[in-house]
Design a protein around this motif. Structure first.
Motif, PDB file in Angstrom:
ATOM      1  N   GLY A 189       0.825  -1.205   0.000  1.00 23.17           N
ATOM      2  CA  GLY A 189       0.000   0.000   0.000  1.00 23.17           C
ATOM      3  C   GLY A 189       0.854   1.247   0.000  1.00 23.17           C
ATOM      4  O   GLY A 189       2.074   1.192  -0.170  1.00 23.17           O
ATOM      5  N   MET A 190       0.197   2.401   0.203  1.00 23.16           N
ATOM      6  CA  MET A 190       0.874   3.692   0.189  1.00 23.16           C
ATOM      7  C   MET A 190       0.847   4.321   1.589  1.00 23.16           C
ATOM      8  O   MET A 190      -0.122   4.144   2.339  1.00 23.16           O
ATOM      9  N   THR A 191       1.896   5.052   1.896  1.00 20.92           N
ATOM     10  CA  THR A 191       1.996   5.664   3.231  1.00 20.92           C
ATOM     11  C   THR A 191       0.853   6.629   3.509  1.00 20.92           C
ATOM     12  O   THR A 191       0.433   6.779   4.656  1.00 20.92           O
ATOM     13  N   SER A 192       0.313   7.269   2.463  1.00 21.84           N
ATOM     14  CA  SER A 192      -0.761   8.245   2.684  1.00 21.84           C
ATOM     15  C   SER A 192      -2.082   7.572   3.039  1.00 21.84           C
ATOM     16  O   SER A 192      -3.038   8.258   3.416  1.00 21.84           O
ATOM     17  N   GLU A 193      -2.148   6.243   2.957  1.00 22.79           N
ATOM     18  CA  GLU A 193      -3.351   5.529   3.401  1.00 22.79           C
ATOM     19  C   GLU A 193      -3.439   5.485   4.925  1.00 22.79           C
ATOM     20  O   GLU A 193      -4.511   5.254   5.482  1.00 22.79           O
ATOM     21  N   ILE A 194      -2.311   5.660   5.587  1.00 21.85           N
ATOM     22  CA  ILE A 194      -2.279   5.653   7.053  1.00 21.85           C
ATOM     23  C   ILE A 194      -1.525   6.907   7.519  1.00 21.85           C
ATOM     24  O   ILE A 194      -0.398   6.828   8.001  1.00 21.85           O
ATOM     25  N   PRO A 195      -2.147   8.079   7.386  1.00 25.20           N
ATOM     26  CA  PRO A 195      -1.425   9.347   7.566  1.00 25.20           C
ATOM     27  C   PRO A 195      -1.091   9.704   9.013  1.00 25.20           C
ATOM     28  O   PRO A 195      -0.129  10.440   9.246  1.00 25.20           O
ATOM     29  N   THR A 196      -1.854   9.216  10.010  1.00 25.95           N
ATOM     30  CA  THR A 196      -1.638   9.655  11.392  1.00 25.95           C
ATOM     31  C   THR A 196      -1.567   8.463  12.338  1.00 25.95           C
ATOM     32  O   THR A 196      -1.907   7.323  11.979  1.00 25.95           O
ATOM     33  N   LYS A 197      -1.160   8.730  13.567  1.00 25.44           N
ATOM     34  CA  LYS A 197      -0.993   7.686  14.587  1.00 25.44           C
ATOM     35  C   LYS A 197      -2.254   6.825  14.702  1.00 25.44           C
ATOM     36  O   LYS A 197      -3.363   7.330  14.778  1.00 25.44           O
ATOM     37  N   GLY A 198      -2.042   5.521  14.692  1.00 25.94           N
ATOM     38  CA  GLY A 198      -3.137   4.587  14.888  1.00 25.94           C
ATOM     39  C   GLY A 198      -3.875   4.203  13.624  1.00 25.94           C
ATOM     40  O   GLY A 198      -4.709   3.288  13.641  1.00 25.94           O
ATOM     41  N   ASP A 199      -3.589   4.877  12.505  1.00 25.07           N
ATOM     42  CA  ASP A 199      -4.190   4.467  11.233  1.00 25.07           C
ATOM     43  C   ASP A 199      -3.564   3.142  10.800  1.00 25.07           C
ATOM     44  O   ASP A 199      -2.344   2.959  10.894  1.00 25.07           O
ATOM     45  N   TYR A 200      -4.390   2.222  10.317  1.00 26.41           N
ATOM     46  CA  TYR A 200      -3.860   0.926   9.915  1.00 26.41           C
ATOM     47  C   TYR A 200      -4.567   0.408   8.671  1.00 26.41           C
ATOM     48  O   TYR A 200      -5.683   0.819   8.339  1.00 26.41           O
ATOM     49  N   VAL A 201      -3.886  -0.498   7.980  1.00 25.24           N
ATOM     50  CA  VAL A 201      -4.477  -1.296   6.915  1.00 25.24           C
ATOM     51  C   VAL A 201      -4.071  -2.747   7.165  1.00 25.24           C
ATOM     52  O   VAL A 201      -3.055  -3.018   7.804  1.00 25.24           O
ATOM     53  N   THR A 202      -4.875  -3.665   6.653  1.00 18.60           N
ATOM     54  CA  THR A 202      -4.554  -5.081   6.773  1.00 18.60           C
ATOM     55  C   THR A 202      -4.478  -5.697   5.384  1.00 18.60           C
ATOM     56  O   THR A 202      -5.051  -5.183   4.420  1.00 18.60           O
ATOM     57  N   VAL A 203      -3.758  -6.798   5.294  1.00 16.98           N
ATOM     58  CA  VAL A 203      -3.598  -7.496   4.031  1.00 16.98           C
ATOM     59  C   VAL A 203      -3.415  -8.980   4.342  1.00 16.98           C
ATOM     60  O   VAL A 203      -2.898  -9.344   5.398  1.00 16.98           O
ATOM     61  N   GLU A 204      -3.876  -9.831   3.424  1.00 15.55           N
ATOM     62  CA  GLU A 204      -3.744 -11.276   3.592  1.00 15.55           C
ATOM     63  C   GLU A 204      -2.757 -11.790   2.547  1.00 15.55           C
ATOM     64  O   GLU A 204      -3.009 -11.707   1.341  1.00 15.55           O
ATOM     65  N   ILE A 205      -1.625 -12.315   3.005  1.00 17.05           N
ATOM     66  CA  ILE A 205      -0.643 -12.932   2.121  1.00 17.05           C
ATOM     67  C   ILE A 205      -0.833 -14.440   2.245  1.00 17.05           C
ATOM     68  O   ILE A 205      -0.264 -15.079   3.133  1.00 17.05           O
ATOM     69  N   GLY A 206      -1.682 -15.007   1.404  1.00 19.72           N
ATOM     70  CA  GLY A 206      -2.050 -16.406   1.568  1.00 19.72           C
ATOM     71  C   GLY A 206      -2.774 -16.581   2.895  1.00 19.72           C
ATOM     72  O   GLY A 206      -3.785 -15.934   3.160  1.00 19.72           O
ATOM     73  N   GLN A 207      -2.244 -17.442   3.749  1.00 18.62           N
ATOM     74  CA  GLN A 207      -2.822 -17.667   5.069  1.00 18.62           C
ATOM     75  C   GLN A 207      -2.181 -16.799   6.143  1.00 18.62           C
ATOM     76  O   GLN A 207      -2.364 -17.049   7.334  1.00 18.62           O
ATOM     77  N   ASN A 208      -1.463 -15.773   5.715  1.00 18.98           N
ATOM     78  CA  ASN A 208      -0.749 -14.915   6.660  1.00 18.98           C
ATOM     79  C   ASN A 208      -1.385 -13.533   6.721  1.00 18.98           C
ATOM     80  O   ASN A 208      -1.144 -12.697   5.851  1.00 18.98           O
ATOM     81  N   PRO A 209      -2.214 -13.275   7.733  1.00 18.39           N
ATOM     82  CA  PRO A 209      -2.769 -11.929   7.889  1.00 18.39           C
ATOM     83  C   PRO A 209      -1.710 -10.985   8.443  1.00 18.39           C
ATOM     84  O   PRO A 209      -0.979 -11.325   9.380  1.00 18.39           O
ATOM     85  N   VAL A 210      -1.600  -9.814   7.836  1.00 15.03           N
ATOM     86  CA  VAL A 210      -0.582  -8.836   8.223  1.00 15.03           C
ATOM     87  C   VAL A 210      -1.257  -7.499   8.490  1.00 15.03           C
ATOM     88  O   VAL A 210      -2.214  -7.112   7.803  1.00 15.03           O
ATOM     89  N   LEU A 211      -0.736  -6.794   9.474  1.00 11.88           N
ATOM     90  CA  LEU A 211      -1.255  -5.507   9.920  1.00 11.88           C
ATOM     91  C   LEU A 211      -0.167  -4.466   9.728  1.00 11.88           C
ATOM     92  O   LEU A 211       0.976  -4.672  10.162  1.00 11.88           O
ATOM     93  N   ILE A 212      -0.490  -3.354   9.071  1.00  9.71           N
ATOM     94  CA  ILE A 212       0.462  -2.256   8.876  1.00  9.71           C
ATOM     95  C   ILE A 212      -0.129  -1.030   9.548  1.00  9.71           C
ATOM     96  O   ILE A 212      -1.250  -0.616   9.251  1.00  9.71           O
ATOM     97  N   VAL A 213       0.629  -0.428  10.483  1.00  4.38           N
ATOM     98  CA  VAL A 213       0.092   0.650  11.319  1.00  4.38           C
ATOM     99  C   VAL A 213       1.130   1.753  11.478  1.00  4.38           C
ATOM    100  O   VAL A 213       2.334   1.502  11.490  1.00  4.38           O
ATOM    101  N   ARG A 214       0.646   2.996  11.606  1.00  2.00           N
ATOM    102  CA  ARG A 214       1.551   4.131  11.845  1.00  2.00           C
ATOM    103  C   ARG A 214       1.597   4.425  13.332  1.00  2.00           C
ATOM    104  O   ARG A 214       0.558   4.520  13.997  1.00  2.00           O
ATOM    105  N   ALA A 215       2.797   4.587  13.853  1.00  2.00           N
ATOM    106  CA  ALA A 215       3.009   4.868  15.272  1.00  2.00           C
ATOM    107  C   ALA A 215       3.050   6.368  15.526  1.00  2.00           C
ATOM    108  O   ALA A 215       3.046   7.187  14.595  1.00  2.00           O
TER     109      ALA A 215
END
Length: 420
Positions: A61-87
């Motif tokens: 994804g793109m960094t502007s999708e999670i612009p501020t603290k606590g914004d997150y996106v999730t993605v599924e890589i096969g059977q591996n759920p992954v969480l991407i979050v801004r601190a």
């Protein structure tokens, strides 16, 4: 037969599949399509997941999708759920989206915003850096919260793009150099000051490699993509062996204007895996809309010239992208099964652009919605034909389909290296 017997059969057959896959890739003709099992066999799909999608750098994804603290996106890589979050410090972190208590997914939405990450099962709570903050008194006095933070996934950014790697050790390569180049080439767009305008997700009944192969050539464009060809020139890049002199002259005139504005454009490749090049669109068109006219009234970043063409960014195994003057489009492919893939397309505009005033989401997506659906049909029919016992590997054109050859060279070499 016991459960252990069944597991042993599975492991044995997977080992056999690894040997067969390595042999097929070593013996393949490099200018021919792959043997059928590499497009439809579930065991070989599993190996693709383990040796490519669990070991290589993936665009998510793109960094502007999670612009501020606590914004997150999730993605599924096969059977591996992954969480991407801004601190809180602005850093972007990736974690395996699985609680350290009983393994439940923590975030079950595609995107959101949280103060902290709270598992819905038993309310174990983590901060955006993955540290465990709360596990309840039920765990006892000897429980050490510091040892039970979220498991991290490797995460890097470049030019506003977010990449993750699920391997314990990411592959050694020129990836950091590619990220630095992305920073330079994406600087004019000021990605941090863009926003997601619209998104589409298509499930295609086709192996992920067929989706990428279809993207890597425009041999099929004249017969399939009338909307796209309103603006797109079919040449793959400035080094395309088919490109005639009048195109090269047109490119030179456009490049002079880009140079005057300090807009990077020269072809830059990192093996067959990563490539950046700015290509002009058809004369008289500005961006990839149905009529070639503006998609958004606000230009991106420091851009002043609407005739920037499209900066094409390739990242194998799962992304291609088009960066234009007033909006940009990113594409992501994720495998679902041996014969199913998820294709995600996202359109970004200036963060201050107002929907319905500065841009119309339907107008932005019109061309690529049509193109994506046309490509879906092509890939699905390709898959159906390959499933036939009558299929055998066929030759690629070394001029019209050189991009496909490059992709399969990268794929074959990478799998063979990772299987060692």
């Amino acid at each position: 037969m016991t459960q252990n017997d069944l597991l042993n059969i599975t492991y044995s057959s997977l080992d056999q599949a690894r040997e067969e896959m390595s042999g097929l890739l070593k013996e393949r003709r490099r200018d021919y399509s792959l043997p059928r099992p590499l497009y439809n066999d579930p065991h070989m799909f599993r190996i693709d997941m383990e040796e490519i999608f669990q070991k290589e750098w993936l665009f998510v994804g793109m960094t502007s999708e999670i612009p501020t603290k606590g914004d997150y996106v999730t993605v599924e890589i096969g059977q591996n759920p992954v969480l991407i979050v801004r601190a809180a410090d602005g850093s972007i972190n990736a974690f395996h989206n699985t609680c350290r208590h009983r393994g439940s997914r923590i975030c079950n939405k595609h995107r959101g915003k949280v103060a902290n990450l709270v598992c819905p099962y038993h309310q174990w709570t983590y901060d955006p850096k993955g540290n465990l903050l709360f596990a309840g008194t039920e765990m006892g006095d000897e429980f050490d919260m510091k040892k039970h933070g979220l498991k991290t996934a490797h995460c890097k950014t470049g030019g506003g793009f977010i990449f993750i790697c699920l391997a314990e050790q990411p592959p050694e390569s020129d990836f950091d150099e590619f990220l630095q180049t992305l920073d330079t080439y994406m600087e004019p767009y000021d990605v941090e000051n863009t926003k997601l305008a619209v998104e589409s997700n298509i499930r295609e009944q086709a192996n992920w490699k067929l989706v990428i192969e279809n993207n890597r050539e425009c041999y099929h464009c004249n017969g399939s993509h009338p909307e796209l060809l309103n603006t797109l020139l079919e040449w793959d890049d400035t080094n395309d062996p088919r490109a005639p002199q009048d195109f090269l002259d047109y490119y030179a005139s456009q490049a002079a204007a880009w140079d005057a504005e300090g807009i990077p454009h020269e072809h830059c490749s990192f093996g067959n895996r990563n490539r950046i090049v700015r290509m002009p669109l058809k004369q008289g068109t500005q961006v990839m809309t149905i009529d070639g006219n503006e998609g958004c009234s606000k230009l991106l970043g420091r851009i002043q010239n609407r005739n920037l063409g499209s900066m094409r960014i390739l990242h194998l195994p799962n992304s291609w992208n088009h960066m234009q003057s007033d909006h940009f489009i990113v594409f992501r492919v994720l495998p679902i099964s041996a014969q199913e893939s998820l294709v995600t397309t996202k359109w970004f505009v200036h963060k201050d652009a107002k929907e319905g005033v500065d841009y119309d989401p339907e107008r932005l997506r019109q061309v690529w919605d049509a193109t994506n659906d046309q490509d879906r049909v092509l890939a699905e029919e390709n898959q159906r034909g390959i499933n036939s016992v009558g299929y055998q590997s066929g030759p690629y054109s070394k001029t019209f389909e050189f991009g496909v050859i490059n992709f399969l060279d990268w794929y074959g070499d990478t799998v063979i290296d990772n299987l060692k």
